[in-house]
Design a protein around this motif. Sequence first.
Motif, PDB file in Angstrom:
ATOM      1  N   TYR A 146       0.825  -1.199   0.000  1.00 57.37           N
ATOM      2  CA  TYR A 146       0.000   0.000   0.000  1.00 57.37           C
ATOM      3  C   TYR A 146       0.865   1.257   0.000  1.00 57.37           C
ATOM      4  N   ALA A 147       1.935   1.256   0.793  1.00 59.50           N
ATOM      5  CA  ALA A 147       2.814   2.425   0.850  1.00 59.50           C
ATOM      6  C   ALA A 147       3.474   2.686  -0.496  1.00 59.50           C
ATOM      7  N   GLY A 148       3.692   1.638  -1.269  1.00 60.33           N
ATOM      8  CA  GLY A 148       4.248   1.825  -2.600  1.00 60.33           C
ATOM      9  C   GLY A 148       3.268   2.442  -3.572  1.00 60.33           C
ATOM     10  N   LEU A 149       1.968   2.339  -3.269  1.00 57.52           N
ATOM     11  CA  LEU A 149       0.933   2.883  -4.145  1.00 57.52           C
ATOM     12  C   LEU A 149       0.475   4.260  -3.692  1.00 57.52           C
ATOM     13  N   VAL A 150       0.283   4.418  -2.381  1.00 63.88           N
ATOM     14  CA  VAL A 150      -0.224   5.664  -1.805  1.00 63.88           C
ATOM     15  C   VAL A 150       0.724   6.053  -0.672  1.00 63.88           C
ATOM     16  N   PRO A 151       1.892   6.563  -0.996  1.00 69.90           N
ATOM     17  CA  PRO A 151       2.917   6.787   0.029  1.00 69.90           C
ATOM     18  C   PRO A 151       2.576   7.943   0.967  1.00 69.90           C
ATOM     19  N   GLY A 152       3.188   7.880   2.153  1.00 66.99           N
ATOM     20  CA  GLY A 152       3.077   8.991   3.095  1.00 66.99           C
ATOM     21  C   GLY A 152       1.685   9.153   3.654  1.00 66.99           C
ATOM     22  N   ARG A 153       1.260  10.398   3.767  1.00 69.10           N
ATOM     23  CA  ARG A 153      -0.023  10.753   4.370  1.00 69.10           C
ATOM     24  C   ARG A 153      -0.929  11.300   3.279  1.00 69.10           C
ATOM     25  N   PHE A 154      -2.138  10.757   3.198  1.00 74.13           N
ATOM     26  CA  PHE A 154      -3.008  11.064   2.067  1.00 74.13           C
ATOM     27  C   PHE A 154      -4.441  11.167   2.555  1.00 74.13           C
ATOM     28  N   GLY A 155      -5.174  12.203   2.144  1.00 74.42           N
ATOM     29  CA  GLY A 155      -6.565  12.365   2.521  1.00 74.42           C
ATOM     30  C   GLY A 155      -7.464  11.441   1.724  1.00 74.42           C
ATOM     31  N   VAL A 156      -8.381  10.756   2.413  1.00 72.83           N
ATOM     32  CA  VAL A 156      -9.244   9.781   1.745  1.00 72.83           C
ATOM     33  C   VAL A 156     -10.713  10.039   2.090  1.00 72.83           C
TER      34      VAL A 156
END
Length: 227
Positions: free
Chosen positions: A155-165
């Motif tokens: 998952y980190a490889g797809l949506v790295p760091g901090r992301f609003g969902v």
Amino acid sequence: MTPLIGISTYREDSAAWGPWRMPAALLPLGYPSLVQRAGGLAAMLPPGDPATASAVVARLDGVVIAGGPDIEPWRYGAEPHPRTGPPARQRDAWELALIAAALAADKPLLGICRGMQLLNVALGGTLVQHMEGHVGEGAGQFGAHPVTALPGTRYAGLVPGRFGVPSQHHQSVDRIGEGLTVSAVAADGTVEAVELAGHRWVVGVQWHPEMADDTRVMADFVRAAAG
């Protein structure tokens, strides 16, 4: 060839459109639209006989378990909480059979919201039946909140760091199912993504990618299904 992705659906006993009111298999348009934008072909999988799940999955390249109602608590050894919704027994049985078939056949599998929770239950995990003060309180009300990916996960490889969902749920993963790895969390520690090692591609997300203009998770899933 373009991969064929099956998406589980709601079963509603009294749906209305035009002059009609009758039982229907329903799916918010965001799900097939996201599959199509990510490069796949979408097929709806209405609740059916669990004994046919293996035959259905054999004809697909990947399976998406969509969001929806609460899972019946006895399936993870719990008594119903007062705020737990009415059971959807046929859908529970059908989707659990789809998950088992996808895992047995090593077909790519994506669980979204309820779908992630059901994946966790299928692997022996449990759920928090009601979260006070959760994002999107009330039916159909989506809210946005940040999710932090955990380093070293798919998952980190797809949506790295901090992301609003975008998210709307009142239940969450409690005890993690066997073999699952937590791959993203909210600020309060709520599990927001899980994944399963030892399989070609198995990921669950608590949030709703079909409600966002973001195809990263779905596109990777579709690529795996095409593989």
